[in-house]
Every structure is written in structure tokens, then in C-alpha cells.
Design a protein around this motif. Structure first.
Motif, PDB file in Angstrom:
ATOM      1  N   PRO A  62       0.837  -1.202   0.000  1.00 24.27           N
ATOM      2  CA  PRO A  62       0.000   0.000   0.000  1.00 24.27           C
ATOM      3  C   PRO A  62       0.873   1.255   0.000  1.00 24.27           C
ATOM      4  N   LEU A  63       0.260   2.388  -0.296  1.00 21.06           N
ATOM      5  CA  LEU A  63       1.020   3.635  -0.364  1.00 21.06           C
ATOM      6  C   LEU A  63       1.631   4.007   0.982  1.00 21.06           C
ATOM      7  N   LEU A  64       0.940   3.706   2.072  1.00 19.91           N
ATOM      8  CA  LEU A  64       1.438   4.016   3.408  1.00 19.91           C
ATOM      9  C   LEU A  64       1.592   2.724   4.198  1.00 19.91           C
ATOM     10  N   VAL A  65       2.719   2.606   4.883  1.00 23.94           N
ATOM     11  CA  VAL A  65       2.993   1.430   5.713  1.00 23.94           C
ATOM     12  C   VAL A  65       3.309   1.890   7.132  1.00 23.94           C
ATOM     13  N   MET A  82       8.305   3.361   0.344  1.00 30.15           N
ATOM     14  CA  MET A  82       9.741   3.266   0.076  1.00 30.15           C
ATOM     15  C   MET A  82      10.603   3.595   1.297  1.00 30.15           C
ATOM     16  N   THR A  83       9.980   4.077   2.375  1.00 32.54           N
ATOM     17  CA  THR A  83      10.763   4.308   3.593  1.00 32.54           C
ATOM     18  C   THR A  83      11.110   2.996   4.282  1.00 32.54           C
ATOM     19  N   LEU A  84      10.603   1.878   3.779  1.00 33.92           N
ATOM     20  CA  LEU A  84      11.004   0.581   4.328  1.00 33.92           C
ATOM     21  C   LEU A  84      12.468   0.260   4.054  1.00 33.92           C
ATOM     22  N   VAL A  85      13.117   1.053   3.213  1.00 35.51           N
ATOM     23  CA  VAL A  85      14.544   0.835   2.967  1.00 35.51           C
ATOM     24  C   VAL A  85      15.410   1.531   4.025  1.00 35.51           C
ATOM     25  N   ILE A  86      14.815   2.343   4.871  1.00 35.29           N
ATOM     26  CA  ILE A  86      15.592   3.053   5.902  1.00 35.29           C
ATOM     27  C   ILE A  86      16.238   2.082   6.896  1.00 35.29           C
ATOM     28  N   PRO A  87      15.504   1.110   7.488  1.00 37.12           N
ATOM     29  CA  PRO A  87      16.173   0.199   8.430  1.00 37.12           C
ATOM     30  C   PRO A  87      17.364  -0.566   7.843  1.00 37.12           C
ATOM     31  N   PRO A  88      17.268  -1.122   6.621  1.00 33.05           N
ATOM     32  CA  PRO A  88      18.463  -1.786   6.094  1.00 33.05           C
ATOM     33  C   PRO A  88      19.628  -0.827   5.819  1.00 33.05           C
ATOM     34  N   THR A 122      21.502  -5.934  11.533  1.00 30.45           N
ATOM     35  CA  THR A 122      21.032  -6.466  10.254  1.00 30.45           C
ATOM     36  C   THR A 122      19.876  -7.431  10.465  1.00 30.45           C
ATOM     37  N   ILE A 123      20.018  -8.328  11.408  1.00 33.18           N
ATOM     38  CA  ILE A 123      18.968  -9.315  11.676  1.00 33.18           C
ATOM     39  C   ILE A 123      17.690  -8.622  12.128  1.00 33.18           C
ATOM     40  N   LEU A 124      17.808  -7.679  13.053  1.00 33.88           N
ATOM     41  CA  LEU A 124      16.616  -7.004  13.571  1.00 33.88           C
ATOM     42  C   LEU A 124      15.937  -6.142  12.510  1.00 33.88           C
ATOM     43  N   SER A 125      16.715  -5.459  11.678  1.00 30.50           N
ATOM     44  CA  SER A 125      16.090  -4.640  10.630  1.00 30.50           C
ATOM     45  C   SER A 125      15.421  -5.527   9.587  1.00 30.50           C
ATOM     46  N   THR A 126      16.016  -6.660   9.269  1.00 37.38           N
ATOM     47  CA  THR A 126      15.407  -7.585   8.314  1.00 37.38           C
ATOM     48  C   THR A 126      14.094  -8.136   8.853  1.00 37.38           C
ATOM     49  N   ILE A 127      14.086  -8.520  10.113  1.00 40.04           N
ATOM     50  CA  ILE A 127      12.853  -9.023  10.728  1.00 40.04           C
ATOM     51  C   ILE A 127      11.779  -7.941  10.726  1.00 40.04           C
ATOM     52  N   ALA A 128      12.154  -6.719  11.085  1.00 43.72           N
ATOM     53  CA  ALA A 128      11.172  -5.629  11.136  1.00 43.72           C
ATOM     54  C   ALA A 128      10.565  -5.355   9.769  1.00 43.72           C
ATOM     55  N   VAL A 129      11.399  -5.288   8.746  1.00 40.86           N
ATOM     56  CA  VAL A 129      10.901  -4.992   7.400  1.00 40.86           C
ATOM     57  C   VAL A 129       9.981  -6.108   6.915  1.00 40.86           C
ATOM     58  N   PHE A 130      10.381  -7.356   7.098  1.00 40.12           N
ATOM     59  CA  PHE A 130       9.548  -8.454   6.619  1.00 40.12           C
ATOM     60  C   PHE A 130       8.259  -8.597   7.414  1.00 40.12           C
ATOM     61  N   LYS A 131       8.296  -8.275   8.702  1.00 41.04           N
ATOM     62  CA  LYS A 131       7.045  -8.313   9.474  1.00 41.04           C
ATOM     63  C   LYS A 131       6.079  -7.227   9.005  1.00 41.04           C
ATOM     64  N   ILE A 132       6.592  -6.056   8.669  1.00 46.73           N
ATOM     65  CA  ILE A 132       5.727  -4.992   8.141  1.00 46.73           C
ATOM     66  C   ILE A 132       5.156  -5.404   6.791  1.00 46.73           C
ATOM     67  N   ILE A 133       5.999  -5.987   5.947  1.00 46.47           N
ATOM     68  CA  ILE A 133       5.520  -6.426   4.636  1.00 46.47           C
ATOM     69  C   ILE A 133       4.462  -7.515   4.798  1.00 46.47           C
ATOM     70  N   LEU A 134       4.665  -8.444   5.704  1.00 46.12           N
ATOM     71  CA  LEU A 134       3.671  -9.495   5.929  1.00 46.12           C
ATOM     72  C   LEU A 134       2.372  -8.915   6.504  1.00 46.12           C
ATOM     73  N   LEU A 135       2.486  -7.880   7.314  1.00 42.38           N
ATOM     74  CA  LEU A 135       1.336  -7.278   7.937  1.00 42.38           C
ATOM     75  C   LEU A 135       0.446  -6.560   6.917  1.00 42.38           C
ATOM     76  N   VAL A 136       1.048  -5.782   6.044  1.00 48.52           N
ATOM     77  CA  VAL A 136       0.253  -4.939   5.155  1.00 48.52           C
ATOM     78  C   VAL A 136       0.262  -5.361   3.693  1.00 48.52           C
ATOM     79  N   GLY A 137       1.250  -6.125   3.284  1.00 50.89           N
ATOM     80  CA  GLY A 137       1.417  -6.371   1.867  1.00 50.89           C
ATOM     81  C   GLY A 137       0.761  -7.617   1.344  1.00 50.89           C
ATOM     82  N   GLY A 138       0.566  -8.596   2.207  1.00 48.06           N
ATOM     83  CA  GLY A 138       0.027  -9.847   1.742  1.00 48.06           C
ATOM     84  C   GLY A 138       0.984 -10.601   0.846  1.00 48.06           C
ATOM     85  N   LEU A 139       2.262 -10.307   0.946  1.00 47.92           N
ATOM     86  CA  LEU A 139       3.277 -11.016   0.160  1.00 47.92           C
ATOM     87  C   LEU A 139       3.763 -12.226   0.929  1.00 47.92           C
ATOM     88  N   LEU A 140       4.516 -13.023   0.282  1.00 47.91           N
ATOM     89  CA  LEU A 140       5.140 -14.213   0.851  1.00 47.91           C
ATOM     90  C   LEU A 140       4.147 -15.251   1.152  1.00 47.91           C
TER      91      LEU A 140
END
Length: 140
Positions: A62-65, A82-88, A122-140
Motif C-alpha cells: 500500500p502507499l502508506l505502511v 519506500m521508507t522501508l529501505v531506511i532500516p536496512p 542487520t537481523i533485527l532490521s530484516t525481521i522488522a521490514v519483513f514483518k511490516i511487509i507481511l502485515l500490510v502487503g500480503g506477500l510471501l
């Protein structure tokens, strides 16, 4: 007096390391000299893969996460997709600067701790990004 001289020497070494001309041989020798270089490279590669994944998956997001969980509940927690690239990117900075700092530390335990902090980020930022994507994106 001795502490000031060692700080000055340490700062001078960091400035010299950062200001040297980077060519292929310099980069290879720098990576070879970094303690626990495999962990540093794995951390940087994982962060790069996460950035690529977010970039390619942006059309399905979605446009906002909800990225800013520390903000009060509501619209202040939302950010552009696109701000999901900030943690990595932040984790990559921690890994990179941790590698530079570890190169100048003489104690092997402290070198491992500094590199380990970068890998943990790295591990924590990866987990955070993928949890957000799973929460709102319906990917994976």
C-alpha cells in the motif's frame, strides 16, 4: 597526555583510512584486514537483498505502511512505502562503521562484539521490514 596522543593517533588513522584513494586492491586489502570479514560481508549482502526486495515489491505494497511504531497511534505511524529501505540502510551503516572501528581495535573480543552488533542490527532490521511487509502487503 598519553590519552590525548592516542586519541589523536586513532583519529588520524581513521581519517587516513577514509580519505585514501579507493581502488580494487585497496578495497580487497581492506576487506581482508577486517576482523570477522565474513560476517561483515554477509550483513551487507543481506541488507542489500532486503533493499532490493522492498524495491521490487513496492507495487504490491500500500502507499502508506506502519513504520514509525514509536510515534503515537494513528497517522503519525504511517510512512511512504519506500521508507522501508531506511532500516536496512541504517543497519548497513552500523555494519560498515563497525568494520572500520573493529579494524583499529587490538582486542579480538571487542572486535567480535563490534562486528556482532552490526550483524544483530542487520537481523533485527530484516525481521522488522519483513514483518511490516507481511502485515500490510500480503506477500510471501
Amino acid at each position: 597526555m598519553e590519552i590525548d596522543e592516542s586519541r589523536s593517533l586513532f583519529c588520524r588513522e581513521i581519517i587516513n583510512a577514509l580519505s585514501m584513494r579507493l581502488d580494487k586492491n585497496t578495497a580487497i586489502s581492506f576487506v581482508r584486514d577486517v576482523p570477522n570479514a565474513r560476517f561483515v560481508l554477509v550483513g551487507l549482502i543481506i541488507n542489500f537483498v532486503v533493499v532490493l526486495f522492498v524495491t521490487f515489491a513496492r507495487e504490491k505494497l500500500p502507499l502508506l505502511v506502519p513504520l514509525w511504531y514509536g510515534a503515537p497511534a494513528g497517522e503519525t505511524q504511517l510512512a511512504d512505502r519506500m521508507t522501508l529501505v531506511i532500516p536496512p540502510f541504517i543497519a548497513s551503516g552500523v555494519v560498515f562503521f563497525g568494520a572500520i572501528i573493529a579494524k583499529f581495535i587490538n582486542d579480538s573480543f571487542l572486535q567480535s562484539v563490534v562486528v556482532g552488533v552490526g550483524v544483530l542490527c542487520t537481523i533485527l532490521s530484516t525481521i522488522a521490514v519483513f514483518k511490516i511487509i507481511l502485515l500490510v502487503g500480503g506477500l510471501l
